[in-house]
Write an enzyme that holds these catalytic residues in place. Structure first.
Site, PDB file in Angstrom:
ATOM      1  N   SER A 244     -10.125  -0.208   6.960  1.00  0.00           N
ATOM      2  CA  SER A 244      -9.483  -0.013   5.652  1.00  0.00           C
ATOM      3  C   SER A 244      -8.826  -1.262   5.071  1.00  0.00           C
ATOM      4  O   SER A 244      -8.434  -1.261   3.905  1.00  0.00           O
ATOM      5  CB  SER A 244      -8.443   1.100   5.734  1.00  0.00           C
ATOM      6  OG  SER A 244      -9.076   2.349   5.666  1.00  0.00           O
TER       7      SER A 244
ATOM      8  N   LYS B 216       0.869  -1.174   0.000  1.00  0.00           N
ATOM      9  CA  LYS B 216       0.000   0.000   0.000  1.00  0.00           C
ATOM     10  C   LYS B 216       0.910   1.229   0.000  1.00  0.00           C
ATOM     11  O   LYS B 216       1.955   1.234   0.665  1.00  0.00           O
ATOM     12  CB  LYS B 216      -0.900  -0.018   1.236  1.00  0.00           C
ATOM     13  CG  LYS B 216      -1.904   1.130   1.316  1.00  0.00           C
ATOM     14  CD  LYS B 216      -2.810   1.000   2.549  1.00  0.00           C
ATOM     15  CE  LYS B 216      -3.861   2.114   2.617  1.00  0.00           C
ATOM     16  NZ  LYS B 216      -4.754   1.957   3.775  1.00  0.00           N
TER      17      LYS B 216
ATOM     18  N   SER C 245      -9.752   2.152   2.815  1.00  0.00           N
ATOM     19  CA  SER C 245      -8.847   2.932   1.981  1.00  0.00           C
ATOM     20  C   SER C 245      -7.837   2.067   1.215  1.00  0.00           C
ATOM     21  O   SER C 245      -7.227   2.557   0.270  1.00  0.00           O
ATOM     22  CB  SER C 245      -8.065   3.914   2.857  1.00  0.00           C
ATOM     23  OG  SER C 245      -7.215   3.215   3.752  1.00  0.00           O
TER      24      SER C 245
END
Lengths: 95, 484, 484
Positions: B175, B76, B151
């Site tokens: 997330s 990420k 997210s």
């Protein structure tokens, strides 16, 4: 709970966020909605409850007082927008 | 090879059926060929990845290979990776290549894993649909026009599209788990403090926790084995032994006590979703678990508490982005405040600004007690609910998200509705508990997540339960129709 | 109207740790700009603070030195504001739960009285960087070497009633931190900085007047001057019908005036909240006891010891213990000479006079303690007269050699040979017949004594000060009596 334009401006200044007038208008509604949702908290009975700042009941570990860092100025300043003579540059600071 | 799980790839590498360089080349090619459809990567690290792959192959020849050596994966874009762009999904950090590694990146480097790129994400991890990224929205491989969740939407889409077998992710309010649910993946958020936060760009420090997005629990265990552990550079990291999470995967589940919070099966959840979750839980009964209804009486306050605490912490965490030492700087600042105001307003997107303002408001004079302190008290009530529940049960199960993947643009104009995406996931962040989402059914041909919440440091038991479920179900083997 | 001044001081002391309070960067002075600014000090994304044990220990040491409550649990908070020298956009400080609670110190005033000044609390925090205003194309340069240096902020109660008390209190704090070795206390280098909260009220009134805060007053002398100037300004303002504003003011030493600092568009609102990157600091009794057992002798204890051990009175002992170096110097002179009172007289007399005159601190004093001890011994054993000893001392100050060399070189040895003195006396009597007659004719004893002393003076003059005065007295007395 609704939030006034003045308060939005004050909060935006504290956070150093510049808002266009149109943004302020949109924010009045959205921030009021969010704060309205958050206001559910007021109904909770929290008498005698200690605020919880951390999820775990742990305590701070202490680091021995030793110098472990070396000079990496060049590496760090390679990602800086503006430097000179090893200093970070900002518009003149008035005291 | 893209149909294989991480564990299968590890076995193939071990058996000499392929090399890391071959795997990495294939992975890079597939990203190049297909990611236009998902936009799941912000940065692809071709050269760096191939170098790492060759080093991994050499390590294997030298007899220094571990389970992750040579495995391609994605980070990420919130994990700082040395000399590799780390944008956090923001214009603010569009050109930021950190001069250091996050502990997680370092550990995966040291394990010989190959980072092929940095996955797209909601800006500063603020969002539940991956629509706030400065680098454009991410599309869910389960359907064009569908969000992957957020997210960690890029991480989830990349794994669901079978571009990579695994990705790192972070979870502040859901997330990892919500994108896992929306993309049909296994998402693990460990106990707060289990994985070091050092070098992870902070959103809300007391809630942020790194974890994994994989196809199954076996892979999650492998990743966690490498990522977990004490880090002296993170004061909130816990000095506690890391068990071998792979070792207990096969444990028998008979006698496992599962609790279903009645509050999680309320109006927010559609009957179809509820039925899928209940039917997943019935599988556990077949595996020998006992199921009982429990109550988490303060769970309805979790979202409200979260939207005070997370923005409050974020408002301070994001103050460092001031255009001075790194990141976006406006042109020709007239004075110091002009530098701050314009750099930040240009660098941050709408949702980030909104949360900074909410957080600043909640901490400001006259509101601190009513908002911040009150939320911290409610946070304790929520934690106590869990403590009480775990006196009676070993694991808590329920839905991960109120609905399956929704259409892009559906909720962007309605923050509250978007925030409610995390209504079931936020509480475990507030309490700091480990939680997972595993594929547990389908509604309208879209994956439904089953959430598993464990007691503190009980990741092994959660992974064990997830793995045993995945041995008797094939929800996790469903392939997204638009996957590459 | 009679006015009363109310003063409280906030003293910032840089702690003498090797490394910074939250990072492993060095705190040494004089490095190249930003060479000692680590990623943590620069607030790079994802960086986390880890607390330095040394800073905690020093704070606890200070706590003991002022008889304060030591908090077994203290908490770090974030103080939020934007400034060029503050990289995170917040300062880590202790707002709600400081490590050192209520304490007190006693100070001696010039009128011989003693006052007790309360300490409200003392807390740990981090220092900011520095802005340099040389011309960088109209911009300022930021050096963050100082950012993250540990500070102990010591907040007094508003217990002081005059500038003299404030200066005495500041000197006492300086003595304590330097005795403890937790700071070099160098005000000129900014290792110790002082903000003065000053207000006035009509004598007899119990409520406090509105106070102003004078920032960064950086010498003992300026503290007195700045306070007196501000008090005058406030009284004048009120007597002219004005009102004191609660504001921050700067002291301009060149003009001897305070002036208001520019007020901001909106008032500051620091939005303190617990730093989620740091956990509560808990220290146990064992840790605290160990620190207490290792405490060095502190000013008050030393003063008491000087009184009992060296037979000094409080007025003599108080100034000697103001600094550890001065106290050590005194002890060396006292032991070397075996005459503590003479040692104290020399140090607070001639030595203090020359130090003041030349603006020299005791650590840079050119007269070694052993030389001063020798000089005292030479007076004791009659080698030189007390009067000429001052001349020797000045020569010592000017680096003209050891006491014996100087006495030799300048021929200052006292004449104690009675025949030599007798010859001198005879000569003087012969040369001053008028004075002798005058003396012999005087009938009032007191007046006669005076005339006798005049003759002694003549003899001393004739000997260039070297004759032993006691012998001169005796011989002159004999001669005049016999000539009677």
């Amino acid at each position: 709970m609704s939030i006034s334009r003045d308060k939005i401006e004050q909060v935006a200044w504290l956070a150093r966020i510049q808002l266009e007038d149109s943004e302020k208008e949109a924010l009045e509604g959205k921030l009021s909605d969010i704060l309205g949702m958050v206001d559910q908290l007021q109904a909770a009975d929290t008498d005698g409850i200690t605020p919880m700042a951390h999820p775990l009941d742990a305590t701070q570990r202490l680091r021995p007082d030793e110098v472990t860092e070396t000079n990496k100025r060049e590496r760090f300043q390679a990602v800086a927008p503006e430097t000179q003579d090893g200093l970070y540059l900002v518009p003149r600071v008035v005291e | 090879m893209h149909t294989s799980t991480l564990s299968e790839l590890a076995r193939a590498l071990e058996a000499g059926e392929t090399t890391s360089e071959a795997l990495t080349r294939e992975t890079l090619e597939r990203i190049r060929a297909h990611d236009g459809r998902y936009n799941s990567f912000i940065t692809v690290a071709e050269e760096r990845a191939l170098e790492q792959a060759r080093a991994a192959d050499k390590a294997r020849t030298d007899g220094r290979a571990g389970p992750l050596t040579g495995i391609p994966f994605a980070h990420k874009d919130i994990f700082c990776t040395e000399d590799l762009l780390t944008t956090c999904g923001s214009r603010m950090l569009e050109n930021f290549a950190p001069p250091y590694n996050s502990t997680v990146a370092q550990k995966l480097d040291d394990a010989g894993a190959v980072c092929v790129g940095k996955a797209n994400m909601d800006e500063f991890a603020m969002g539940s649909s991956n629509e706030t990224s400065y680098f454009g929205p991410v599309t869910n491989p389960w359907g064009d026009g569908l969000v992957p969740g957020g997210s960690s939407g890029g991480s989830a889409a990349a794994v669901a599209a079978r571009l990579v077998p695994a990705a790192t992710a972070t979870d502040t309010g859901g997330s990892i788990r919500q994108p896992a649910a929306l993309c049909g993946l296994t998402g693990l958020k460990p106990t707060y403090g289990r994985i070091s936060r050092y070098g992870i760009i902070a959103f809300a420090s007391s809630l942020d926790q790194a974890g994994t997005l994989t196809r199954d629990a076996r892979d999650a265990a492998l990743m966690l084995n490498t990522m977990a552990g004490f880090d002296p550079k993170d004061s909130t990291s816990l000095d506690r032994e890391v068990p071998d999470y792979s070792a207990s995967l096969e444990n028998d589940l008979s006698g496992l006590r599962i609790g279903l919070p009645k509050e999680y099966f309320s109006d927010e959840l559609s009957p179809a979703m509820a039925e899928q979750v209940r039917s997943a839980v019935r599988e556990y009964e077949k595996l020998g678990a006992t199921v009982k209804e429990i109550t988490l009486p303060h769970s309805h306050l979790a979202v409200a508490a979260y939207y005070v605490i997370a923005p409050a912490e974020a408002s301070a965490n994001l103050s460092r982005f001031d255009g001075v030492r790194y990141g976006h700087r406006c042109d020709n600042p007239q004075d110091l405040n002009d530098l701050y105001l314009r750099s930040r307003s240009e660098g941050f997107g709408e949702e980030v600004k909104r949360r900074i303002l909410v957080g600043t408001y909640a901490l400001s004079a006259g509101f601190f007690d009513a908002y911040y302190l009150k939320a911290q008290k409610v946070r304790r009530l929520i934690q106590q609910d869990f403590t009480n529940a775990f006196n009676e049960v070993d694991l808590i199960m329920g839905p991960t998200s109120p609905s399956p993947a929704f259409a892009q643009g559906d909720k962007t104009d309605d923050p509250i509705n978007m925030y409610l995406e995390d209504v079931f996931t936020i509480a475990s962040n507030l309490a700091g508990l480990p939680a997972m989402s595993i594929p547990g059914g389908m509604v309208n041909n879209l994956p439904v997540g089953l959430q598993i919440i464990g007691n503190y440091f009980d990741e092994a038991r959660m992974l064990n339960a997830a793995h045993r479920f995945q041995q008797v179900t094939d929800w996790h083997r469903q392939v997204a129709p638009n996957s590459a | 109207m009679q006015w009363e001044t109310v003063i409280g001081l906030e003293v910032h002391v840089q702690l003498a740790t090797q490394s910074k309070i939250f990072s492993g960067a060095s705190t040494a002075f004089g490095a190249e700009p930003n060479a000692q600014a680590s990623a943590v000090d620069l607030a790079m994304p994802g960086m986390l603070p880890v607390l330095n044990e040394g800073a905690v220990r020093m704070a606890v040491q200070f706590g003991f030195a002022v008889n304060a409550d030591i908090a077994h649990r203290s908490v770090f908070d974030r103080k939020n504001y934007f400034y060029a020298d503050l990289p995170k956009g917040y300062q880590i400080s202790q707002m709600y739960h400081p490590i050192v609670g209520k304490g007190e110190v006693s100070v001696n005033l010039s009128d011989g009285s003693e006052r007790t000044i309360g300490i409200e609390h003392a807390h740990l925090e981090e220092d900011a960087g520095k802005s340099l205003h040389e011309d960088f194309q109209g911009q300022s340069g930021i050096d963050l070497n100082r950012a993250g240096t540990p500070l102990l902020e010591i907040v007094s109660e508003p217990d002081m009633r005059s500038a003299e008390e404030a200066a005495a209190y500041l000197r006492k704090i300086h003595a304590i931190v330097t005795y403890l070795g937790i700071s070099d206390g160098d005000m000129s280098q900014g290792s110790m900085r002082c903000d003065c909260n000053v207000s006035v009220r009509p004598k007899g009134q119990t409520e406090f007047g509105t106070r102003s805060e004078i920032k960064n007053v950086n010498s003992f002398r300026f503290v007195e001057k700045a306070i007196n100037t501000e008090v005058e300004r406030q009284i004048e303002l009120i007597e002219d019908g004005g009102e004191v504003q609660q504001e921050t003011r700067l002291y301009d030493a060149d003009r001897d005036e305070t002036r208001s600092m520019r007020t901001k568009e909106f008032a500051n609102d620091y939005r303190y909240f617990p730093d989620p990157d740091l956990l509560p600091v808990e220290i146990d009794d064992e840790y605290i006891d160990r620190i207490r057992d290792d405490l060095p002798e502190l000013p008050d204890t030393k003063q008491a010891r000087f009184i009992t051990e060296y037979g000094l009175n409080a007025d003599e002992a108080a100034p000697l213990v103001q600094s550890q170096t001065l106290a050590d110097y005194f002890e060396q002179v006292a032991r070397g000479s075996g005459d503590a009172r003479q040692a104290a007289n020399w140090i607070m007399g001639e030595l203090a006079r020359l130090m003041n005159q030349n603006e020299v601190e005791i650590q840079d004093c050119p007269v070694g303690a052993s030389d001063l001890a020798t000089l005292i011994l030479r007076v004791q054993d009659g080698t030189i007269s007390g009067k000429l000893a001052k001349q020797v001392f000045e020569a010592l100050w000017n680096g003209e050699g050891s006491p014996d060399e100087i006495i030799d070189k300048q021929g200052l040895k006292q004449v104690s040979d009675s025949s030599e003195i007798e010859a001198l006396v005879d000569q003087v009597l012969a040369d001053n017949q008028a004075m002798v007659d005058d003396y012999l004719g005087e009938e009032v004893a007191k007046k006669q004594k005076k005339k006798f002393n005049a003759l002694v003076g003549q003899v001393m003059k004739a000997s260039q000060g070297k004759a032993n005065p006691a012998q001169v007295n005796d011989i002159l007395q004999q001669k005049l009596t016999s000539s009677d």
